[in-house]
Scaffold this motif. Structure first.
Motif, PDB file in Angstrom:
ATOM      1  N   GLY A 176       0.779  -1.224   0.000  1.00 58.32           N
ATOM      2  CA  GLY A 176       0.000   0.000   0.000  1.00 58.32           C
ATOM      3  C   GLY A 176       0.813   1.277   0.000  1.00 58.32           C
ATOM      4  O   GLY A 176       0.248   2.370  -0.094  1.00 58.32           O
ATOM      5  N   VAL A 177       2.134   1.160   0.132  1.00 54.63           N
ATOM      6  CA  VAL A 177       3.012   2.342   0.116  1.00 54.63           C
ATOM      7  C   VAL A 177       3.848   2.285  -1.151  1.00 54.63           C
ATOM      8  O   VAL A 177       4.532   1.295  -1.416  1.00 54.63           O
ATOM      9  N   ASP A 178       3.776   3.348  -1.945  1.00 46.17           N
ATOM     10  CA  ASP A 178       4.576   3.416  -3.161  1.00 46.17           C
ATOM     11  C   ASP A 178       6.048   3.248  -2.794  1.00 46.17           C
ATOM     12  O   ASP A 178       6.560   3.957  -1.928  1.00 46.17           O
ATOM     13  N   PRO A 179       6.755   2.299  -3.417  1.00 44.82           N
ATOM     14  CA  PRO A 179       8.161   2.084  -3.049  1.00 44.82           C
ATOM     15  C   PRO A 179       9.042   3.309  -3.257  1.00 44.82           C
ATOM     16  O   PRO A 179      10.028   3.491  -2.540  1.00 44.82           O
ATOM     17  N   MET A 180       8.689   4.179  -4.224  1.00 51.32           N
ATOM     18  CA  MET A 180       9.458   5.408  -4.394  1.00 51.32           C
ATOM     19  C   MET A 180       9.292   6.325  -3.182  1.00 51.32           C
ATOM     20  O   MET A 180      10.249   6.965  -2.734  1.00 51.32           O
ATOM     21  N   ALA A 181       8.077   6.375  -2.631  1.00 51.26           N
ATOM     22  CA  ALA A 181       7.849   7.167  -1.421  1.00 51.26           C
ATOM     23  C   ALA A 181       8.614   6.578  -0.242  1.00 51.26           C
ATOM     24  O   ALA A 181       9.166   7.312   0.595  1.00 51.26           O
ATOM     25  N   LEU A 182       8.683   5.255  -0.174  1.00 54.43           N
ATOM     26  CA  LEU A 182       9.434   4.608   0.905  1.00 54.43           C
ATOM     27  C   LEU A 182      10.920   4.945   0.816  1.00 54.43           C
ATOM     28  O   LEU A 182      11.573   5.214   1.834  1.00 54.43           O
TER      29      LEU A 182
END
Length: 445
Positions: A176-182
């Motif tokens: 549910g979390v965009d890997p780029m945001a992570l």
């Protein structure tokens, strides 16, 4: 040098390398995603060039004034303030990464302007602090070795960050979390750790300044800047080195802006390219670190000017390979070779720039060098991006390669104006020929 001086120099170098590593590790996390983050959110290459120009223009306008403040107020204070702007910039990029569609342009502008302020404040103070502190211990200290090791640490720190980013992008560990945001969130945490390291490990010898002294230092900054600009006009060596920096910056557009798009085309999608860019960037920056580590030997063998010119020409050839070789593996091999030369070029170029100024204007001169780089990169980013959109990415890459190679000619021309072209160690005083000599009244205090 006494045993105590040797120990002090070793401790200083270790702290300098630690701070360098912590400064570039968060950057390594962002390298695999920056271009693809914006292109996957609906921005074209030309628009990405405009985005980069916002940051570069902000840096350009503030580069010399902030360099003067670092010389006047102290390196540590400026670096801490700079990190605050970096936290703001990365926080806004997290919002961009969380956006499912094209984000607000003004949000991007705010992020890029904050990043530009950070880059203007950050460029120069750490290296200047190291060079001045080393010379305070031993006026004859050979700081080129430390600068070369810093280049090695920079390369491997970026490599580690890029490899970690590639792992996060490939594994997508938080549903549910965009890997780029992570990746951006992890980078933000590392920046906080970097600020703590600066506060604890960087001992600036300058005394604590009161408000009146700070105001006076700000007023004094234009004089420091004016004398440095005057030196750039009258010192033919420094002027030609700045021209070399400009050609180098155009070459950087090829491997920073164009390569991710070319890799996406070869790999078939942006997601696949982003995952590949992690290990590819890690390998490239590891090669950059190796180049920075071995270039001192080349410089001492054939002379710093010949080494710098040779590296520019060969890097132009590797950029051609990066943009023209077919297949994912071939393109990545070209990227690694390009970064090997990129890492080797940095310490030699900076050492030559350091030779042209005294300690009082060292950070300002480095800021002038960075200002030229950012101004050139901002213009080239738009022009080359538009060229890639209208022609092709390989054609635009070829143009960048040719300009990079032409920089070798500027370096050789600079050599003809240097009265001691074989000297490698970075000195603390300006050279004393007619073009460079400064009177006592002109030396900033």
């Amino acid at each position: 040098m006494t045993p105590m001086d040797v120990a002090a120099t070793r401790s200083l170098t270790h702290r300098y390398l630690l701070l360098h590593g912590m400064r570039w590790l968060p950057t390594g996390l962002l390298i695999p995603i920056t271009v693809l983050l914006f292109t996957s959110r609906g921005y074209s290459l030309a628009e990405f060039g405009v985005i980069g120009t916002i940051m570069a223009t902000t840096t350009f306008l503030l580069e010399l004034p902030t360099g003067g403040l670092a010389d006047a107020l102290g390196r540590k204070r400026v670096l801490v303030v700079a990190s605050g702007f970096l936290v703001v910039a990365k926080g806004l990029l997290v919002v961009v990464a969380w956006s499912p569609e094209r984000p607000s342009f003004w949000l991007v502008v705010a992020s890029m302007m904050s990043m530009g302020v950070y880059r203007a404040l950050e460029s120069g103070p750490l290296d200047a602090w190291y060079v001045d502190a080393a010379h305070a211990i031993d006026p004859a200290a050979d700081v080129e070795a430390g600068l070369g090791r810093a280049g090695t640490v920079t390369g491997f720190s970026i490599a580690a960050g890029s490899l970690a980013a590639g792992g996060l992008l490939a594994s997508d560990p938080v549903p549910g979390v965009d890997p780029m945001a992570l990746v951006l969130l992890v980078s933000l945490g590392l920046i906080v750790a970097q600020v703590a390291a600066i506060a604890l490990r960087m001992q600036d010898p300058r005394p604590t300044l009161g408000t009146a002294v700070v105001v006076e230092a700000v007023r004094d900054a234009p004089r420091v800047i004016a004398s440095t600009i005057s030196l750039a006009r009258t010192n033919r060596v420094l002027g030609l080195l700045l021209a070399t920096e400009a050609t180098w910056s155009i070459g950087m557009v090829a491997f920073e802006n164009l390569f991710p798009v070319r890799l996406a085309a070869l790999a078939g999608s942006s997601d696949t390219a982003a995952a590949l860019l992690g290990p590819a960037s890690a390998g490239a920056w590891a090669a950059s670190g190796i180049g920075a580590g071995v270039v001192v030997h080349l410089s001492r063998r054939i002379g710093p000017y010949r080494a710098a010119a040779l590296l520019r020409v060969v890097q132009g050839a590797t950029i051609v390979a990066m943009g023209m070789i077919a297949g994912v593996a071939g393109a990545i091999a070209g990227l690694v070779a390009t970064y090997l030369l990129h890492g080797a070029s940095g310490p030699v170029h900076l050492a030559l720039v350091h030779r042209q100024v005294d300690a009082s204007r060292r950070a300002t001169a480095l800021s002038l060098n960075s200002m030229v780089a950012f101004a050139t990169f901002s213009i080239a980013g738009i022009a080359v991006g538009a060229l890639a959109d209208s022609w092709s990415v390989p054609a635009a890459t070829l143009v960048c390669a040719i300009v990079t190679a032409l920089g070798g000619g500027f370096v050789l021309r600079a050599r003809t104006h240097d009265p001691d072209p074989h000297r490698v160690a970075v000195g603390g005083n300006a050279d004393a020929d007619d073009d460079r000599e400064m009177t006592a009244a002109e030396i900033p205090r």
